[in-house]
Design an enzyme around this catalytic site. Structure first.
Site, short mmCIF file in Angstrom:
data_model
loop_
_atom_site.label_atom_id
_atom_site.label_comp_id
_atom_site.label_asym_id
_atom_site.label_seq_id
_atom_site.Cartn_x
_atom_site.Cartn_y
_atom_site.Cartn_z
N CYS A 2 -44.05 29.88 64.03
CA CYS A 2 -43.41 30.03 65.52
C CYS A 2 -44.07 29.89 66.66
O CYS A 2 -45.67 30.06 66.32
CB CYS A 2 -42.67 31.05 65.25
SG CYS A 2 -41.30 31.36 64.10
N ARG A 27 -46.91 22.95 67.04
CA ARG A 27 -46.74 23.90 66.10
C ARG A 27 -45.63 23.60 65.02
O ARG A 27 -45.43 23.98 63.92
CB ARG A 27 -46.68 25.17 66.39
CG ARG A 27 -48.03 25.63 67.05
CD ARG A 27 -47.88 26.82 67.82
NE ARG A 27 -47.61 27.97 66.91
CZ ARG A 27 -48.52 29.02 66.73
NH1 ARG A 27 -49.86 28.60 67.05
NH2 ARG A 27 -48.38 29.97 65.93
N TRP A 75 -39.88 28.23 63.78
CA TRP A 75 -40.18 27.60 62.55
C TRP A 75 -39.47 28.37 61.51
O TRP A 75 -40.02 29.53 60.99
CB TRP A 75 -41.77 27.35 62.13
CG TRP A 75 -41.91 26.77 61.08
CD1 TRP A 75 -42.24 27.67 59.67
CD2 TRP A 75 -42.04 25.56 60.47
NE1 TRP A 75 -42.66 26.80 58.72
CE2 TRP A 75 -42.58 25.34 59.31
CE3 TRP A 75 -41.68 24.26 61.06
CZ2 TRP A 75 -42.50 24.13 58.47
CZ3 TRP A 75 -42.01 23.17 60.49
CH2 TRP A 75 -42.25 22.95 58.97
N ASN A 101 -43.43 36.16 65.16
CA ASN A 101 -43.93 35.07 64.67
C ASN A 101 -44.38 35.91 63.11
O ASN A 101 -45.40 36.70 63.35
CB ASN A 101 -45.28 34.44 65.37
CG ASN A 101 -45.71 33.23 64.39
OD1 ASN A 101 -45.06 32.93 63.50
ND2 ASN A 101 -47.05 32.98 64.78
N GLY A 102 -44.22 35.17 61.96
CA GLY A 102 -44.74 35.87 60.99
C GLY A 102 -43.68 36.05 59.82
O GLY A 102 -42.45 35.38 60.03
N GLU A 482 -55.54 14.07 42.79
CA GLU A 482 -55.16 14.50 44.35
C GLU A 482 -56.47 14.32 44.99
O GLU A 482 -56.46 13.68 46.17
CB GLU A 482 -54.77 16.04 44.16
CG GLU A 482 -54.79 16.57 45.70
CD GLU A 482 -53.64 16.12 46.45
OE1 GLU A 482 -52.81 15.04 46.00
OE2 GLU A 482 -53.83 16.34 48.01
N LYS A 486 -56.43 11.92 48.42
CA LYS A 486 -56.96 12.35 49.65
C LYS A 486 -58.00 11.54 50.25
O LYS A 486 -57.82 11.02 51.36
CB LYS A 486 -57.68 13.81 49.70
CG LYS A 486 -56.76 14.85 49.41
CD LYS A 486 -55.96 15.24 50.71
CE LYS A 486 -54.66 14.81 51.02
NZ LYS A 486 -53.58 14.99 50.05
N GLU A 489 -56.18 7.98 51.22
CA GLU A 489 -55.30 7.73 52.25
C GLU A 489 -56.16 8.00 53.68
O GLU A 489 -55.60 7.62 54.65
CB GLU A 489 -54.18 8.85 52.25
CG GLU A 489 -54.50 10.01 52.16
CD GLU A 489 -53.00 11.08 52.00
OE1 GLU A 489 -52.15 10.65 52.26
OE2 GLU A 489 -53.26 12.26 51.43
N HIS A 505 -61.60 2.79 27.77
CA HIS A 505 -60.56 2.13 27.38
C HIS A 505 -60.38 0.85 28.27
O HIS A 505 -59.29 0.16 28.68
CB HIS A 505 -59.25 2.85 26.99
CG HIS A 505 -59.55 3.52 25.92
ND1 HIS A 505 -59.18 3.06 24.74
CD2 HIS A 505 -59.54 5.16 25.85
CE1 HIS A 505 -59.59 4.42 23.98
NE2 HIS A 505 -59.51 5.39 24.55
N LYS A 604 -46.01 10.97 57.78
CA LYS A 604 -45.93 12.13 57.24
C LYS A 604 -44.87 12.55 56.48
O LYS A 604 -45.05 13.09 55.24
CB LYS A 604 -45.76 13.25 58.36
CG LYS A 604 -46.31 14.77 57.78
CD LYS A 604 -47.26 15.12 57.18
CE LYS A 604 -47.28 16.54 56.56
NZ LYS A 604 -48.75 16.78 55.86
C1 AGP Z 1 -50.18 13.42 50.70
O1 AGP Z 1 -51.39 13.69 51.52
C2 AGP Z 1 -49.46 12.30 51.36
N1 AGP Z 1 -49.17 12.38 52.71
C3 AGP Z 1 -48.09 12.05 50.53
O2 AGP Z 1 -48.38 11.48 49.36
C4 AGP Z 1 -47.13 13.06 50.27
O3 AGP Z 1 -47.53 13.90 49.64
C5 AGP Z 1 -45.72 12.29 49.80
O4 AGP Z 1 -45.21 11.39 50.59
C6 AGP Z 1 -44.71 13.30 49.51
O5 AGP Z 1 -44.34 13.94 50.61
P1 AGP Z 1 -43.22 15.39 50.57
O6 AGP Z 1 -44.16 16.13 49.95
O7 AGP Z 1 -43.04 15.60 51.92
O8 AGP Z 1 -42.12 14.95 49.82
#
Ligand code: AGP
Length: 609
Positions: A2, A27, A75, A101-102, A482, A486, A489, A505, A604
Site C-alpha cells: 500500500c 507500487r 494493495w 500499510n502492512g 528457473e 531468468k 527472458e 543423451h 508481466k
Molecule cells: C517469469 O519471470 C515470467 N515473467 C513468466 O514465466 C511468468 O512466471 C509466467 O508468465 C506465469 O505468470 P503468473 O505467475 O502470473 O501466472
C-alpha cells in the site's frame, strides 16, 4: 504494498495528497482514498479501481477542504478490493481515522476483543481493527494520542505503518511504524508523511526516517518523535539526492534488483501470514480435504511452473503423496485423468494467466478441488479457486519474477509440512525443525545478497555469451530451470536447463570451448553425481560455475567459479540457490544494456493464450 501520504500545513491538503498518491501508483493498488480535516470534521472520500476515479470524485481535490489530511492506495491483503475495504478507515463516531500499510497477523484476535467491547465492523480489513483499537484505548483510558497509539502498538503483532488523525486534535497527524516503510518530509510551515520518497520529493528533500516501534506527531510547524514509553526522541533529517525515477525504485537501478532485495521481506511476510505461535494455519482451506488427499496435481506457467517443480519434490518427500506437475498450456488440452481424493494446485503470481485460469476451470469441471497460490488479491484465479493461499510478496513490477517466485516456494513448503502433519508422515519434532529452518531463510537470503558484487563481476564476463547451460538433479534441476528462464527472458542469451544425468543423451554434443555451464549442487546425496556430470562437460571445454552449500569445498577441484550458499534443510535449498542465479541473469542483462524490467516480447501477465 500500500501507499501512504499525509500533509499538514497552510495549503489545501487534498490536491497534495492526490498528487502524492499518483507518485506511489507504481507500487500497485486496487483502490484509494483520502481523509481531510476541515473546520468541523474529518471528511473521507474513497474509490475502487484507478486513482483517477478518486480525482474525479473530489474534483481533483478541490471539493475537499482542509489543511491537514491523509491518503492511501490499497494493495489488498485482507479483504477483497472494494470501496468499503479501501482506506482510510475510521471509528464509528469518526473519532479516529487512519491508513495502514502492512499485515496485522493477530487482527482476528483483536477484532474479537473489540466485538466483545461493543465495536462493530463494516469492512473485512485488518486496518479497521487497528484504527478501532486506537480508538478503544483513547476512550477507555482517556489517554492522549501517544498513549492510545502505543497501547495499540503493544497489542498488535505484524507489520504496520500507520498515519492517523484524531477528530478532537485538529491540525495534527500521528504516525507509527513497525517493519513497514514510512518517512516524514520536513517542509517550511508544512510537513509530510509518505510510504516512500517519490510522494514528497516535489515538496521537500529533507526527510526523517522513523524507526521501528516509534511514534511521530506532525503539525504545520513541528515534528516530534516518541518511543513506546512516550518519551520524546531525536532524529536527524537526511537530504535525498535521488531523482524521482530512482526514488520509485528505492534507489535501485531497476525494479528487478529492488524486488530481488525485497525477497527477505516477501519470504518473512508470507511465512508470518500462515505461521502463528509455531503452528501453520491456512484459514480458508478445508483441512479434511488435505488430510484425505491421495494425489496432488500442480499446474502453472513459467516461473510458477518452476516453483511447482520444486514444490513437487518437497510434497513427495514430506507427504508421501504422488504429485503430478503440468504446464498449464499442456494440462488444459490433454484431458487430464484426475483421480478422486486429489487436489489441483494452481500457482500464479498475477492470478490472471489465461492458461492457468483455463486449467483451473477444467479441474473444477472434472470435480477436483483447486487450491491456488496467488500474489494478487481478488484476481480471477484467486476468486475462482476453492481455496486461495496468497503469497505476500507485494506488487511485483519487473516482468521477470523473483520475490513472488520465492514467496510461492514458501507457501508450497508450508502446505507440504501441514499436509505431512495431517497425514502423520512427518513427526512433530521434524515439523518443528522444518519451521525453524524456514524462519532462518530471510536472513540467509539477505546474507547471499551481500555477495552480489562478486556475481556482478562474474556476470560481466558473460555478457557476450551465445549459450549458457544450467544443470542439476532433483530439486537442483528445478532451480536450474528457473535460473535458465531468468537468464533467457532478460538477457536474450540462449540457455537450457538440463537434468544433469541427461547430458550424455544428446545435449553434451552442444558443449564447446568456453561455454558456461552452471551446476547446482545443493542435494548432498546427488552431489558426487552432479560433479561427475560437470567433469564430463569440463573435459569438452566447458567453463564451470557451481552453486553449492558452504563446506562443499571439494567443488573447487572441478568448478572455475564457485558460489557458496548457507546450509538449510535440503527441502528448502531452492530458496537460497535461486538467489545467485537471479543476480547472474540480472547483471548479465545490465552488462548488455538491456531493458531489464521490460524485456522485449514479454508481458508481466499473459492474459491471452
Ligand atoms: C517469469 O519471470 C515470467 N515473467 C513468466 O514465466 C511468468 O512466471 C509466467 O508468465 C506465469 O505468470 P503468473 O505467475 O502470473 O501466472
Amino acid at each position: 504494498m500500500c501507499g501512504i501520504v499525509g500533509y499538514v500545513g497552510r495549503r489545501q491538503a487534498a490536491p497534495i495528497l492526490l498528487s502524492g498518491l499518483r507518485k506511489l501508483e507504481y507500487r500497485g493498488y486496487d483502490s484509494a482514498g483520502i481523509a481531510v480535516r476541515n473546520e468541523r470534521e474529518i471528511v473521507t472520500v474513497k474509490a475502487q479501481g484507478r486513482l483517477q476515479r478518486l480525482f474525479d470524485k473530489t474534483d481533483n481535490g478541490n471539493a475537499v477542504e482542509g489543511f491537514c489530511g491523509i491518503g492511501h492506495t490499497r494493495w489488498a491483503t485482507h479483504g477483497e478490493p472494494s470501496e468499503i475495504n479501501a482506506h482510510p478507515h475510521a471509528s464509528d463516531d469518526g473519532n479516529v481515522v487512519g491508513v495502514h500499510n502492512g499485515i496485522i497477523e493477530n487482527y482476528q484476535e483483536l477484532k474479537d476483543k473489540l466485538l466483545r467491547k461493543g465495536y462493530h465492523f463494516y469492512s473485512s480489513t485488518d486496518t479497521e481493527v487497528a484504527i478501532k483499537l486506537v480508538d478503544y484505548y483513547w476512550k477507555k483510558y482517556q489517554l492522549g494520542a501517544v498513549d492510545a497509539i502505543n497501547r495499540a502498538m503493544v497489542r498488535i503483532r505484524g507489520s504496520y505503518a500507520l498515519a492517523i488523525m484524531f477528530r478532537d486534535i485538529p491540525g495534527e497527524i500521528w504516525v507509527a511504524r513497525k517493519d513497514s516503510p514510512l518517512i516524514i518530509g520536513a517542509g517550511d510551515g508544512e510537513n509530510f508523511v509518505a510510504s516512500d520518497v517519490p510522494a514528497i520529493l516535489s515538496h521537500t528533500r529533507s526527510v526523517y526516517y522513523i524507526d521501528n516501534l516509534e511514534i511521530g506527531r506532525l503539525t504545520a510547524d513541528s515534528i516530534t518523535f516518541y518511543n513506546l514509553d512516550g518519551d520524546t526522541i531525536e532524529h536527524t533529517p537526511v537530504t535525498i539526492d535521488w531523482d524521482a525515477e530512482a526514488a520509485e525504485k528505492g534507489g535501485f537501478e531497476h525494479y528487478m534488483l529492488k524486488e530481488i532485495h525485497e525477497q527477505p521481506a516477501a519470504v518473512r511476510e508470507t511465512m508470518n501470514s500462515y505461521v502463528h505461535d509455531r503452528r501453520i494455519t491456512f484459514e480458508d482451506v478445508d483441512e479434511s480435504v488435505l488430510a484425505g488427499l491421495e494425489r496432488i496435481y500442480i499446474v502453472g506457467c513459467g516461473s510458477a511452473y518452476h516453483a511447482g517443480l520444486a514444490g513437487k519434490a518437497v510434497f513427495e518427500s514430506l507427504t508421501d503423496l504422488p504429485v503430478e506437475i503440468d504446464l498449464a498450456s499442456e494440462f488444459r488440452y490433454r484431458d487430464p485423468k484426475l483421480v478422486r481424493n486429489s487436489m489441483v494446485i494452481i500457482i500464479s503470481q498475477s492470478g490472471e494467466t489465461a492458461d492457468s485460469l483455463a486449467a483451473l476451470r477444467l479441474a473444477r469441471e472434472k470435480g477436483v478441488p483447486v487450491l491456488s497460490v496467488v500474489n494478487v488479491v481478488g484476481s480471477s484465479i484467486a476468486r475462482e479457486s476453492d481455496w486461495c493461499v496468497y503469497t505476500h510478496a507485494g506488487p511485483e513490477i519487473s516482468v521477470a519474477t523473483t520475490k513472488a517466485y520465492s514467496a510461492q516456494l514458501i507457501v508450497l513448503y508450508l502446505l507440504a509440512i501441514r499436509i505431512g502433519e495431517l497425514k502423520g508422515t512427518i513427526s512433530e519434532e521434524y515439523s518443528a525443525e522444518l519451521l525453524d529452518a524456514m524462519l532462518k531463510l530471510p536472513d540467509q537470503i539477505s546474507r547471499l545478497l551481500e555477495d552480489k558484487e562478486r556475481i556482478q563481476w562474474f556476470a560481466s564476463k558473460y555478457a557476450s555469451a551465445r549459450d549458457i547451460f544450467f544443470i542439476g538433479r532433483g530439486l537442483d534441476y528445478a532451480v536450474s530451470m528457473e535460473g535458465s528462464l531468468k537468464l533467457k527472458e532478460i538477457s536474450y542469451i540462449h540457455s537450457e536447463a538440463y537434468a544433469a544425468g541427461e547430458l550424455k543423451h544428446g545435449t553434451i554434443s552442444l558443449i564447446e570451448d568456453g561455454i558456461l555451464v552452471v551446476g547446482i549442487l545443493t542435494q548432498q546425496a546427488l552431489f558426487e553425481k552432479t560433479v561427475s556430470n560437470m567433469v564430463e562437460v569440463k573435459s569438452r571445454g566447458a567453463y564451470l560455475m557451481a552453486v553449492t552449500s558452504y563446506g562443499n569445498y571439494s567443488i573447487e577441484d572441478t568448478a572455475n567459479f564457485c558460489v557458496y550458499i548457507p546450509k538449510t534443510d535440503e527441502h528448502f535449498m531452492a530458496s537460497l540457490a535461486v538467489i545467485p542465479l537471479q543476480l547472474l541473469a540480472y547483471y548479465i542483462s545490465v552488462a548488455k544494456g538491456l531493458n531489464v524490467d521490460k524485456p522485449r516480447n514479454l508481458a508481466k501477465s499473459v492474459t491471452v493464450e
